[in-house]
Design a protein around this motif. Structure first.
Motif, PDB file in Angstrom:
ATOM      1  N   PRO A  87      31.780 -38.431  20.881  1.00 20.71           N
ATOM      2  CA  PRO A  87      31.432 -36.725  20.468  1.00 20.71           C
ATOM      3  C   PRO A  87      30.378 -37.080  19.528  1.00 20.71           C
ATOM      4  N   ALA A  88      30.317 -37.778  18.214  1.00 14.58           N
ATOM      5  CA  ALA A  88      29.350 -37.470  17.351  1.00 14.58           C
ATOM      6  C   ALA A  88      27.970 -37.606  17.779  1.00 14.58           C
ATOM      7  N   ARG A  93      26.439 -33.493  18.333  1.00 15.27           N
ATOM      8  CA  ARG A  93      25.562 -33.966  17.667  1.00 15.27           C
ATOM      9  C   ARG A  93      24.681 -32.870  16.776  1.00 15.27           C
ATOM     10  N   GLN A  94      25.058 -31.569  17.199  1.00 16.10           N
ATOM     11  CA  GLN A  94      23.942 -30.515  16.535  1.00 16.10           C
ATOM     12  C   GLN A  94      24.695 -30.187  15.391  1.00 16.10           C
ATOM     13  N   LEU A  95      25.881 -30.822  14.920  1.00 12.71           N
ATOM     14  CA  LEU A  95      26.487 -30.601  13.731  1.00 12.71           C
ATOM     15  C   LEU A  95      26.206 -31.743  12.748  1.00 12.71           C
ATOM     16  N   GLY A 104      37.096 -32.780  12.981  1.00 17.51           N
ATOM     17  CA  GLY A 104      37.815 -33.973  13.433  1.00 17.51           C
ATOM     18  C   GLY A 104      37.101 -35.022  14.247  1.00 17.51           C
ATOM     19  N   VAL A 105      35.804 -34.810  14.289  1.00 20.58           N
ATOM     20  CA  VAL A 105      34.659 -35.849  14.923  1.00 20.58           C
ATOM     21  C   VAL A 105      34.412 -36.820  13.718  1.00 20.58           C
ATOM     22  N   HIS A 106      34.862 -38.010  13.822  1.00 23.41           N
ATOM     23  CA  HIS A 106      34.269 -39.117  13.023  1.00 23.41           C
ATOM     24  C   HIS A 106      33.158 -39.902  13.672  1.00 23.41           C
ATOM     25  N   PRO A 107      32.426 -40.439  12.883  1.00 26.60           N
ATOM     26  CA  PRO A 107      31.159 -41.179  13.434  1.00 26.60           C
ATOM     27  C   PRO A 107      31.630 -42.241  14.159  1.00 26.60           C
TER      28      PRO A 107
END
Length: 136
Positions: A87-88, A93-95, A104-107
């Motif tokens: 997801p990252a 990716r726009q965030l 809640g999306v860690h690298p």
């Protein structure tokens, strides 16, 4: 079909939880998960969806996805095939990193929707992709 998703996902989660190349596993079917008791009280299984962190951060997560051979890099869930996403580097990716973490999306996070393939095939692909991610 859901019984097989549950069975395969639990086997994948247990494999990942015991792998030193993995930073964390988020799957309520594991007894170590903080919501496991609630899951057991309210549901018959934890589904085929789980998330885990590949040690090495963003680049390791991306490399894991690129190294997968059997698993498909798709963002949908619930397919008969095992699907993976990072997801990252895709859906979020726009965030910026702070916004991703707040969501809640860690690298290092990889999301996997475990399919109905033979568990040995799924675990083989995860193992070889983790090896590739940890040597990059």
């Amino acid at each position: 079909r859901m019984e097989k998703h549950n069975e395969n996902a639990l086997a994948v989660a247990a494999f990942l939880e015991n792998d030193p190349r993995v930073a964390y596993v988020n799957y309520p079917g594991l007894t170590s998960h903080p919501q496991h008791a609630l899951l057991r009280a309210q549901m018959s299984g934890a589904s085929g969806l789980l998330a885990f962190g590949v040690k090495g951060g963003l680049s390791a997560g991306v490399q894991f996805i690129e190294a997968a051979q059997m698993m498909s890099h798709l963002v949908n869930i619930g397919d008969t095939r095992t699907l993976i996403s990072h997801p990252a580097s895709t859906t979020h990716r726009q965030l910026d990193e702070a916004q991703q973490i707040a969501a809640g999306v860690h690298p290092d996070m990889v999301r996997i929707s475990v399919g109905l393939e033979h568990i040995d095939d799924i675990l083989w692909d995860i193992d070889q992709a983790l090896s590739a991610a940890n040597t990059a």
